[in-house]
Design a protein around this motif. Structure first.
Motif, PDB file in Angstrom:
ATOM      1  N   ALA A   1       0.757  -1.194   0.117  1.00 50.20           N
ATOM      2  CA  ALA A   1      -0.063  -0.118   0.097  1.00 50.20           C
ATOM      3  C   ALA A   1       0.805   1.461  -0.065  1.00 50.20           C
ATOM      4  O   ALA A   1       0.402   2.334  -0.681  1.00 50.20           O
ATOM      5  CB  ALA A   1      -0.959   0.028   1.310  1.00 50.20           C
ATOM      6  N   LEU A   2       1.869   1.349   0.681  1.00 50.90           N
ATOM      7  CA  LEU A   2       2.704   2.470   0.995  1.00 50.90           C
ATOM      8  C   LEU A   2       3.494   2.659  -0.443  1.00 50.90           C
ATOM      9  O   LEU A   2       3.410   3.856  -0.786  1.00 50.90           O
ATOM     10  CB  LEU A   2       3.596   2.353   2.194  1.00 50.90           C
ATOM     11  CG  LEU A   2       4.532   3.583   2.366  1.00 50.90           C
ATOM     12  CD1 LEU A   2       3.719   4.515   2.971  1.00 50.90           C
ATOM     13  CD2 LEU A   2       5.624   3.279   3.416  1.00 50.90           C
ATOM     14  N   TRP A   3       4.189   1.646  -1.133  1.00 53.78           N
ATOM     15  CA  TRP A   3       4.743   1.957  -2.169  1.00 53.78           C
ATOM     16  C   TRP A   3       4.015   2.176  -3.375  1.00 53.78           C
ATOM     17  O   TRP A   3       4.495   3.272  -4.316  1.00 53.78           O
ATOM     18  CB  TRP A   3       5.481   0.598  -2.434  1.00 53.78           C
ATOM     19  CG  TRP A   3       6.945   0.244  -1.611  1.00 53.78           C
ATOM     20  CD1 TRP A   3       7.043   0.817  -0.447  1.00 53.78           C
ATOM     21  CD2 TRP A   3       7.952  -0.486  -2.108  1.00 53.78           C
ATOM     22  NE1 TRP A   3       8.377   0.419  -0.142  1.00 53.78           N
ATOM     23  CE2 TRP A   3       8.814  -0.616  -0.981  1.00 53.78           C
ATOM     24  CE3 TRP A   3       8.250  -1.201  -3.165  1.00 53.78           C
ATOM     25  CZ2 TRP A   3      10.146  -1.306  -0.983  1.00 53.78           C
ATOM     26  CZ3 TRP A   3       9.435  -1.950  -3.305  1.00 53.78           C
ATOM     27  CH2 TRP A   3      10.264  -1.928  -2.137  1.00 53.78           C
ATOM     28  N   ALA A   4       2.741   1.866  -3.475  1.00 55.84           N
ATOM     29  CA  ALA A   4       2.042   2.301  -4.385  1.00 55.84           C
ATOM     30  C   ALA A   4       1.214   3.587  -4.377  1.00 55.84           C
ATOM     31  O   ALA A   4       1.089   4.247  -5.429  1.00 55.84           O
ATOM     32  CB  ALA A   4       0.673   1.389  -4.429  1.00 55.84           C
ATOM     33  N   SER A   5       1.338   4.014  -3.129  1.00 58.98           N
ATOM     34  CA  SER A   5       0.589   5.549  -3.057  1.00 58.98           C
ATOM     35  C   SER A   5       1.696   6.722  -2.843  1.00 58.98           C
ATOM     36  O   SER A   5       1.694   7.720  -3.388  1.00 58.98           O
ATOM     37  CB  SER A   5      -0.159   5.549  -1.774  1.00 58.98           C
ATOM     38  OG  SER A   5       0.793   4.906  -0.495  1.00 58.98           O
ATOM     39  N   GLU A   6       2.931   6.342  -2.012  1.00 55.83           N
ATOM     40  CA  GLU A   6       3.933   7.473  -2.139  1.00 55.83           C
ATOM     41  C   GLU A   6       4.469   7.858  -3.146  1.00 55.83           C
ATOM     42  O   GLU A   6       4.749   9.077  -3.238  1.00 55.83           O
ATOM     43  CB  GLU A   6       5.030   7.102  -0.818  1.00 55.83           C
ATOM     44  CG  GLU A   6       5.633   5.726  -1.340  1.00 55.83           C
ATOM     45  CD  GLU A   6       6.752   5.551  -0.322  1.00 55.83           C
ATOM     46  OE1 GLU A   6       7.021   6.179   0.586  1.00 55.83           O
ATOM     47  OE2 GLU A   6       7.743   4.481  -0.558  1.00 55.83           O
ATOM     48  N   GLY A   7       4.780   7.016  -4.040  1.00 52.43           N
ATOM     49  CA  GLY A   7       5.495   7.349  -5.174  1.00 52.43           C
ATOM     50  C   GLY A   7       4.669   8.129  -6.108  1.00 52.43           C
ATOM     51  O   GLY A   7       5.008   9.071  -6.836  1.00 52.43           O
ATOM     52  N   ALA A   8       3.249   7.863  -6.237  1.00 54.20           N
ATOM     53  CA  ALA A   8       2.246   8.471  -6.753  1.00 54.20           C
ATOM     54  C   ALA A   8       2.031  10.006  -6.422  1.00 54.20           C
ATOM     55  O   ALA A   8       1.979  10.902  -7.430  1.00 54.20           O
ATOM     56  CB  ALA A   8       0.898   7.875  -6.848  1.00 54.20           C
ATOM     57  N   ILE A   9       2.044  10.080  -4.832  1.00 54.49           N
ATOM     58  CA  ILE A   9       2.067  11.332  -4.679  1.00 54.49           C
ATOM     59  C   ILE A   9       3.479  12.236  -4.820  1.00 54.49           C
ATOM     60  O   ILE A   9       3.222  13.619  -5.502  1.00 54.49           O
ATOM     61  CB  ILE A   9       1.832  11.392  -3.032  1.00 54.49           C
ATOM     62  CG1 ILE A   9       0.439  10.790  -2.698  1.00 54.49           C
ATOM     63  CG2 ILE A   9       1.867  12.737  -2.341  1.00 54.49           C
ATOM     64  CD1 ILE A   9       0.006  10.409  -1.305  1.00 54.49           C
ATOM     65  N   ALA A  10       4.416  11.702  -4.571  1.00 54.02           N
ATOM     66  CA  ALA A  10       5.663  12.382  -4.818  1.00 54.02           C
ATOM     67  C   ALA A  10       5.731  13.017  -6.521  1.00 54.02           C
ATOM     68  O   ALA A  10       6.348  13.913  -6.700  1.00 54.02           O
ATOM     69  CB  ALA A  10       6.725  11.716  -4.444  1.00 54.02           C
ATOM     70  N   LEU A  11       5.369  12.010  -7.345  1.00 56.99           N
ATOM     71  CA  LEU A  11       5.312  12.391  -8.741  1.00 56.99           C
ATOM     72  C   LEU A  11       4.204  13.243  -9.195  1.00 56.99           C
ATOM     73  O   LEU A  11       4.472  14.267 -10.168  1.00 56.99           O
ATOM     74  CB  LEU A  11       5.481  11.011  -9.666  1.00 56.99           C
ATOM     75  CG  LEU A  11       6.853  10.204  -9.388  1.00 56.99           C
ATOM     76  CD1 LEU A  11       6.682   8.887 -10.280  1.00 56.99           C
ATOM     77  CD2 LEU A  11       8.020  11.309 -10.063  1.00 56.99           C
ATOM     78  N   GLY A  12       3.030  12.977  -8.621  1.00 58.07           N
ATOM     79  CA  GLY A  12       1.814  13.491  -9.397  1.00 58.07           C
ATOM     80  C   GLY A  12       1.225  14.815  -8.828  1.00 58.07           C
ATOM     81  O   GLY A  12       0.501  15.554  -9.365  1.00 58.07           O
ATOM     82  N   TYR A  13       1.558  14.974  -7.559  1.00 56.71           N
ATOM     83  CA  TYR A  13       1.082  16.182  -6.890  1.00 56.71           C
ATOM     84  C   TYR A  13       1.737  17.590  -7.477  1.00 56.71           C
ATOM     85  O   TYR A  13       1.108  18.508  -7.422  1.00 56.71           O
ATOM     86  CB  TYR A  13       1.342  16.229  -5.503  1.00 56.71           C
ATOM     87  CG  TYR A  13       0.008  15.451  -4.700  1.00 56.71           C
ATOM     88  CD1 TYR A  13      -0.717  14.503  -5.285  1.00 56.71           C
ATOM     89  CD2 TYR A  13      -0.327  15.905  -3.416  1.00 56.71           C
ATOM     90  CE1 TYR A  13      -1.710  13.797  -4.525  1.00 56.71           C
ATOM     91  CE2 TYR A  13      -1.205  14.981  -2.587  1.00 56.71           C
ATOM     92  CZ  TYR A  13      -1.986  14.208  -3.352  1.00 56.71           C
ATOM     93  OH  TYR A  13      -3.021  13.543  -2.638  1.00 56.71           O
ATOM     94  N   GLY A  14       2.850  17.485  -7.782  1.00 56.81           N
ATOM     95  CA  GLY A  14       3.496  18.797  -8.245  1.00 56.81           C
ATOM     96  C   GLY A  14       3.674  18.902  -9.800  1.00 56.81           C
ATOM     97  O   GLY A  14       2.972  18.047 -10.626  1.00 56.81           O
ATOM     98  N   ASP A  15       4.319  20.000 -10.204  1.00 55.00           N
ATOM     99  CA  ASP A  15       4.253  20.326 -11.704  1.00 55.00           C
ATOM    100  C   ASP A  15       5.568  19.300 -12.305  1.00 55.00           C
ATOM    101  O   ASP A  15       6.451  18.830 -11.506  1.00 55.00           O
ATOM    102  CB  ASP A  15       4.703  21.798 -11.911  1.00 55.00           C
ATOM    103  CG  ASP A  15       3.637  22.435 -11.546  1.00 55.00           C
ATOM    104  OD1 ASP A  15       2.554  22.382 -11.621  1.00 55.00           O
ATOM    105  OD2 ASP A  15       4.028  23.678 -10.987  1.00 55.00           O
TER     106      ASP A  15
END
Length: 496
Positions: A150-164
């Motif tokens: 769960a952590l690996w699937a979500s943290e990377g998406a937040i780090a990559l997808g939230y910003g420009d």
């Protein structure tokens, strides 16, 4: 002071003379009421990436601190390698599944689930270290596998997808750099508690109590994360897509999308490097356990953390430089990785042959001659292992722009990483000689070179918004927001 209606009118006037222009420029959802500067900061991508980094520090960061002391700090590596193999075996399927579930139940919910299973694993190591209980270590490996999926699937998406797009190198560096903070602090604690142990063996059991307490901080930190639809970028943009709206998501559609994504060349050609690059991590745990004193193992964990942190900071800065185009940058970095990794593996083979054939058995301690040679090769490999993480996630960020696709892509990446780690730890648990383990890791890296080189030559200058392409709209990833300055003014509220 402009009213919300004025802002809407301005964005329509400046951004879309026609409906087609409006769609092509991908106008984001705009706020209809001002928010405070504190709210804008709290909802910013940077704040969320920092929180994700701190969560990673308390969870896999502490896990790394333990494993980089050599087999979780134990005297023999085989039980811990077996538990780690179980962990990654669960993650083979779990990462992709939680990537899909993130689009269904929310990325924040999945992140919270990811903070619940690491502490039981560390607790199992404590119980085994102090009382010799073995079944609990395997149970902890299972809980860790579910949480890590769960952590690996979500943290990377937040780090990559939230910003420009332009900030993805920096944000990836912050995320992974803070993760290494866990190893730095954990290793410092381990070293301070074992500084007088000059012989081989296991670390003191009091080491685990402090690290377990740190891992318990992950859950309250996860509650601070903003869901995607509340994130506010620096120019006033709001995120769009299923992850950032109330749109109903069907699981069968998500399975179809992840399969369709995997069939893209830039994804399935990454499979060899995802499986093969990290095999040396298992070998290094055995290497530290077999040849280094307890305090040298603790020093190795600390130094590895420093090297990995430097890798995250350096590559995070380097990947966002505007000096080179992204395609050229990818080719140069990958060529550097190939040369240095092949040389490092050759050096490590020479070290392994020397130490395994020495009679009496080698014990490397920082007070003894020859320590630097064996220690330096380990640190270099750790540095480039972390550089690999940065490179792969940066590659994914160069191909895709939308958060939904990035979430699914991260799930695929983590699943295949887990396949490699599962098999590698399985071999590590089978009591084969360290040289055999090292040679397999060397060969696996060599097999990754052709396919990864092909992917590197596919890197575009700008990522694509895959959902827009599938809907028949524009394919350009880095779009300019319409009336961004007006939107930012609305978010900040009236100014004197």
């Amino acid at each position: 002071m402009s009213s919300s209606a004025d802002i809407k009118d301005t964005s329509i006037e400046r951004g879309s003379s026609t409906k087609q222009d409006h769609d092509e420029r991908d106008v984001v959802e705009q706020t209809v009421k001002p928010v405070s500067k504190f709210t804008r900061w709290y909802r910013s991508p940077l704040f969320n990436v920092i929180i994700v980094g701190l969560i990673s520090f308390t969870q896999p960061g502490i896990w790394n601190a333990l494993n980089n002391t050599g087999a979780g700090g134990q005297q023999e590596p085989y039980l811990v390698n077996g538990a780690n193999s179980l962990t990654f075996g669960i993650m083979v399927f779990g990462c992709s599944l939680f990537g899909i579930l993130a689009n269904k139940i929310g990325i924040k919910t999945v992140l919270i689930i990811g903070t619940l299973g690491y502490a039981p694993y560390s607790a199992s190591l404590y119980v085994n270290n102090r009382y010799g209980t073995e079944w609990f270590v395997l149970f902890g490996g299972a809980t860790c596998g579910i949480a890590a999926s769960a952590l690996w699937a979500s943290e990377g998406a937040i780090a990559l997808g939230y910003g420009d797009v332009k900030d993805r190198g920096k944000f990836t560096g912050i995320w992974l750099g803070l993760r290494e903070l866990g190893q730095l602090i954990g290793a410092s604690i381990t070293l301070s508690l074992n500084v007088d142990s000059q012989t081989r063996g296991k670390v003191g059991y009091s080491t685990y109590l402090v690290l377990i307490a740190l891992q318990c901080l992950g859950l309250p930190l996860a509650l601070l994360i903003s869901p995607p639809h509340k994130v506010i970028r620096s120019n006033g943009e709001r995120l769009r897509g299923p992850l950032s709206s109330k749109k109903k998501v069907l699981l069968k559609d998500e399975f179809r999308k992840i399969w369709k994504l995997f069939k893209r060349r830039e994804m399935f050609l990454l499979v060899p490097i995802l499986i093969g690059f990290q095999w040396n991590g298992t070998y290094l745990g055995i290497y530290m356990t077999k040849y280094f004193s307890v305090r040298s193992r603790a020093l190795g964990s600390l130094t590895s953390g420093i090297a990995a942190t430097f890798a995250n900071i350096f590559w995070g800065w380097f990947y966002d430089l505007k000096i080179l185009k992204r395609p050229a940058l990818a080719k140069i970095c990958w060529a550097l990785f190939i040369v240095v990794m092949l040389a490092s593996f050759g050096w490590q083979v020479a070290n392994e042959k020397l130490y395994s054939s020495t009679v009496p058995r080698t014990t490397l301690d920082w007070d003894l001659p020859g320590f630097g040679r064996g220690f330096a090769s380990m640190v270099i490999l750790r540095f480039f292992n972390e550089s690999h993480y940065m490179f792969v996630y940066w590659l994914i960020g160069t191909f895709f722009d939308d958060l939904e696709t990035l979430t699914l892509a991260v799930g695929i990446v983590r699943s295949f990483e887990s396949i490699g780690s599962c098999i590698a730890f399985g071999i590590g648990a089978s009591q084969v000689s360290p040289m055999v383990n090292l040679v397999i890791a060397f060969a696996m890296f060599g097999l990754t070179i052709p396919a990864t080189s092909f992917v590197v030559f596919l890197v575009p200058e700008r990522p694509v918004h895959l959902r827009k392409i599938e809907d028949g709209s524009s394919s350009e990833g880095e779009t300019e927001p319409v009336a961004a300055s007006k939107t930012a003014a609305a978010i900040d509220g009236p100014h004197p």
